[in-house]
Write an enzyme that holds these catalytic residues in place. Structure first.
Site, PDB file in Angstrom:
ATOM      1  N   TRP A 193       0.848  -1.189   0.000  1.00  0.00           N
ATOM      2  CA  TRP A 193       0.000   0.000   0.000  1.00  0.00           C
ATOM      3  C   TRP A 193       0.888   1.245   0.000  1.00  0.00           C
ATOM      4  CZ3 TRP A 193       0.594   3.573   3.862  1.00  0.00           C
ATOM      5  CH2 TRP A 193       1.114   3.145   5.076  1.00  0.00           C
ATOM      6  N   GLU A 238       7.422   8.145  13.778  1.00  0.00           N
ATOM      7  CA  GLU A 238       7.613   7.494  12.484  1.00  0.00           C
ATOM      8  C   GLU A 238       8.462   8.349  11.539  1.00  0.00           C
ATOM      9  OE1 GLU A 238       6.815   4.538  11.639  1.00  0.00           O
ATOM     10  OE2 GLU A 238       5.238   3.895  13.013  1.00  0.00           O
ATOM     11  N   GLU A 297       8.774   1.339   6.215  1.00  0.00           N
ATOM     12  CA  GLU A 297       8.541   2.262   7.319  1.00  0.00           C
ATOM     13  C   GLU A 297       8.349   3.694   6.825  1.00  0.00           C
ATOM     14  OE1 GLU A 297       8.338   1.920  10.641  1.00  0.00           O
ATOM     15  OE2 GLU A 297       8.538  -0.254  10.700  1.00  0.00           O
ATOM     16  N   HIS A 306       4.852   5.174   6.595  1.00  0.00           N
ATOM     17  CA  HIS A 306       4.068   5.409   7.807  1.00  0.00           C
ATOM     18  C   HIS A 306       4.039   6.884   8.178  1.00  0.00           C
ATOM     19  CE1 HIS A 306       5.079   0.970   9.029  1.00  0.00           C
ATOM     20  NE2 HIS A 306       4.350   1.064   7.928  1.00  0.00           N
ATOM     21  N   GLU A 323       9.086  -2.929  17.740  1.00  0.00           N
ATOM     22  CA  GLU A 323       8.099  -3.140  16.680  1.00  0.00           C
ATOM     23  C   GLU A 323       6.768  -3.630  17.253  1.00  0.00           C
ATOM     24  OE1 GLU A 323       8.164  -2.194  13.735  1.00  0.00           O
ATOM     25  OE2 GLU A 323      10.132  -2.318  12.840  1.00  0.00           O
ATOM     26  N   THR A 340       5.076  -0.636  18.814  1.00  0.00           N
ATOM     27  CA  THR A 340       4.519   0.257  17.806  1.00  0.00           C
ATOM     28  C   THR A 340       3.247  -0.322  17.201  1.00  0.00           C
ATOM     29  OG1 THR A 340       6.791   0.931  17.290  1.00  0.00           O
ATOM     30  CG2 THR A 340       5.083   1.591  15.748  1.00  0.00           C
ATOM     31  N   ASP A 387       1.729  -3.581   9.133  1.00  0.00           N
ATOM     32  CA  ASP A 387       3.139  -3.557   8.734  1.00  0.00           C
ATOM     33  C   ASP A 387       4.043  -3.830   9.931  1.00  0.00           C
ATOM     34  OD1 ASP A 387       2.689  -3.019   6.085  1.00  0.00           O
ATOM     35  OD2 ASP A 387       3.283  -0.911   6.170  1.00  0.00           O
ATOM     36  N   GLU A 388       3.767  -3.130  11.028  1.00  0.00           N
ATOM     37  CA  GLU A 388       4.611  -3.280  12.209  1.00  0.00           C
ATOM     38  C   GLU A 388       4.560  -4.710  12.743  1.00  0.00           C
ATOM     39  OE1 GLU A 388       6.526  -1.006  12.543  1.00  0.00           O
ATOM     40  OE2 GLU A 388       5.651   0.987  12.584  1.00  0.00           O
ATOM     41  N   HIS A 407       6.860  -6.707  10.611  1.00  0.00           N
ATOM     42  CA  HIS A 407       8.247  -6.406  10.952  1.00  0.00           C
ATOM     43  C   HIS A 407       8.627  -7.039  12.291  1.00  0.00           C
ATOM     44  CE1 HIS A 407       7.799  -2.536   8.322  1.00  0.00           C
ATOM     45  NE2 HIS A 407       7.877  -3.640   7.601  1.00  0.00           N
TER      46      HIS A 407
END
Length: 444
Positions: free
Chosen positions: A131, A177, A215, A218, A268, A271, A300-301, A304
């Site tokens: 995205w 971020e 990242e 974000h 991570e 977050t 996403d986090e 990760h």
């Protein structure tokens, strides 16, 4: 959060667990709210009330008689500068982590590169399928002038329903971020895995660059959302980002890949929790666009986190003694949020005030810190480590780490008991991000 009354001599940044999960009152005149200063706690520039946490409790959390809390030579100094100076002083003198830079430890990562190629790098998403901020916010080129204006007006209208506290948390998360240049430099300090050329083809280097690329979206998308919301002073927000990147971040054992990967795995997950909670709150307040944005970031986090958790899990598999000692080292010195040095040029305790609001709003709480530790202990099988495969120091480290969550929980329970016995007066702190509006930061 626990309450404890600290004397001036206990303002040392190294007295880190004396007030783990405390409700504290800032000594500055900017509002004096109770604060949660990082993923664990930070005593800098703050006192806590009403009762002094017994030294026995403090020593218990810091490791007992074998590992008493370390008092800095700069214990009389307070503030951000003292914290950074103390940690930089330790950087080249702490044999406990410098041993991880020996060839035998670093060669582990050379041997793990094929494994990383197969198990870590595939967790990245190619740019073609990932995205992008434009997918989540109005795009003038695709909507046309009228459609774009209508979509932007909808974002502004929905953002108007967000409480100030939620907005402060969102800005704090966005500022964190946006300091990506600092974060990319961190794994590039890890010996044996860093990107030596800037375009290295090793699995480790490709992961670092790919992780940074993901990242990067974000901060971009949150920044654009806040700009469109019309509710924040963007110049003050931008100054905060500028200052944070310029200030850098505090991190223990910054050159050791063992310690570094443990830190990032913890961070991570923290977050992911923070963005996930922000998404849920946004949905409750009817801001579906923000909920979608924060949900995408949280996902996403989480991915990760999986990568870094896998890496550390592999270290526990092939070098359990080294891994558990590194974990204990990091927990004794606490996992500090990467944005702990943020400032807007006005509030010297900005991060502390932001963290206190996040605690009250349920975005990131003291209990989350404990739950993350509990999760990682289970994920890495720390309790199951056999005594036969550990050194004496390794066994002590294992026992310390495994006992820590329950110790923290007991202190939380004591805190709730104490807080129920005394009503705390309401306090607030102004945030330049939202045009100096005061936001409550009293725990109670």
């Amino acid at each position: 959060m626990l309450q404890a009354k600290m004397s001036a001599r206990n303002d040392s940044v190294d007295h880190y667990y004396l007030i783990v999960f405390v409700r504290r009152r800032c000594t500055r005149t900017s509002g004096g709210g109770r604060i949660m200063a990082d993923m664990s706690m930070n005593t800098t520039n703050c006192t806590a009330e009403p009762a002094l946490l017994p030294q026995a409790d403090a020593a218990e959390l810091a490791g007992g008689a074998d590992h008493p809390p370390r008092l800095s030579k700069r214990s009389a100094r307070t503030g951000r500068g003292a914290a950074v100076a103390a940690r930089h002083e330790e950087e080249g003198t702490d044999d406990e982590w410098l041993m991880y830079l020996e060839p035998a430890k670093l060669e582990v990562f050379d041997h793990l590169e094929p494994w990383a190629e197969a198990n870590v790098v595939p967790l990245l998403k190619p740019a073609e399928v990932a995205w992008q901020p434009t997918d989540l916010l109005p795009d003038l080129a695709s909507l046309g002038a009228d459609g774009f204006h209508a979509a932007c007006s909808d974002i502004t209208a929905r953002a108007a329903g967000l409480p100030d506290a939620h907005l402060v948390c969102l800005v704090g998360n966005m500022v964190t971020e946006e300091a990506l240049p600092t974060y990319q430099s961190i794994p590039n300090r890890f010996e044996a895995v860093r990107d030596l050329t800037g375009s290295s083809g090793t699995a480790w280097a490709r992961w670092i660059r790919g992780w940074s690329a993901e990242e990067n979206r974000h901060g971009d998308v949150l920044n654009r959302y806040l700009f469109l919301s019309g509710r924040v002073d963007m110049r003050q927000v931008e100054r905060t980002i500028h200052n944070l990147i310029q200030s850098g971040m505090v991190m223990n054992a910054a050159r050791s890949p063992y310690h570094g990967f443990i830190y990032v795995a913890f961070q991570e997950r923290a977050t992911s929790i923070s963005h996930g909670n922000t998404a849920r709150r946004a949905k409750e307040y009817g801001d579906v666009a923000l909920a979608r944005i924060c949900g995408a970031i949280a996902a996403d986090e989480k991915r990760h986190e999986l990568a870094y958790t896998r890496i550390v899990g592999k270290l526990f598999e092939i070098d359990p003694d080294g891994a558990v000692r590194a974990l204990a080292y990091m927990m004794r010195r606490r996992i500090v949020m990467p944005a702990s040095l943020m400032t807007d040029g006005r509030d010297g305790d900005l991060f502390a005030h932001y963290a206190a609001v996040a605690q009250l709003a349920g975005i990131y709480t003291a209990s989350d810190y404990r739950s993350i530790l509990e999760h990682l202990i289970k994920q890495w099988g720390v309790k199951e480590l056999a005594a036969a495969e550990l050194s004496d120091d390794g066994r002590r480290a294992r026992d310390y780490v495994c006992a820590l969550p329950q110790k923290i929980r007991r202190l939380e329970e004591k805190a709730h008991e104490r807080s129920g016995q005394k009503t705390q007066p309401a306090t607030s702190a102004p945030f330049s991000w939202i045009f100096d509006k005061p936001v409550n930061n009293t725990m109670g």
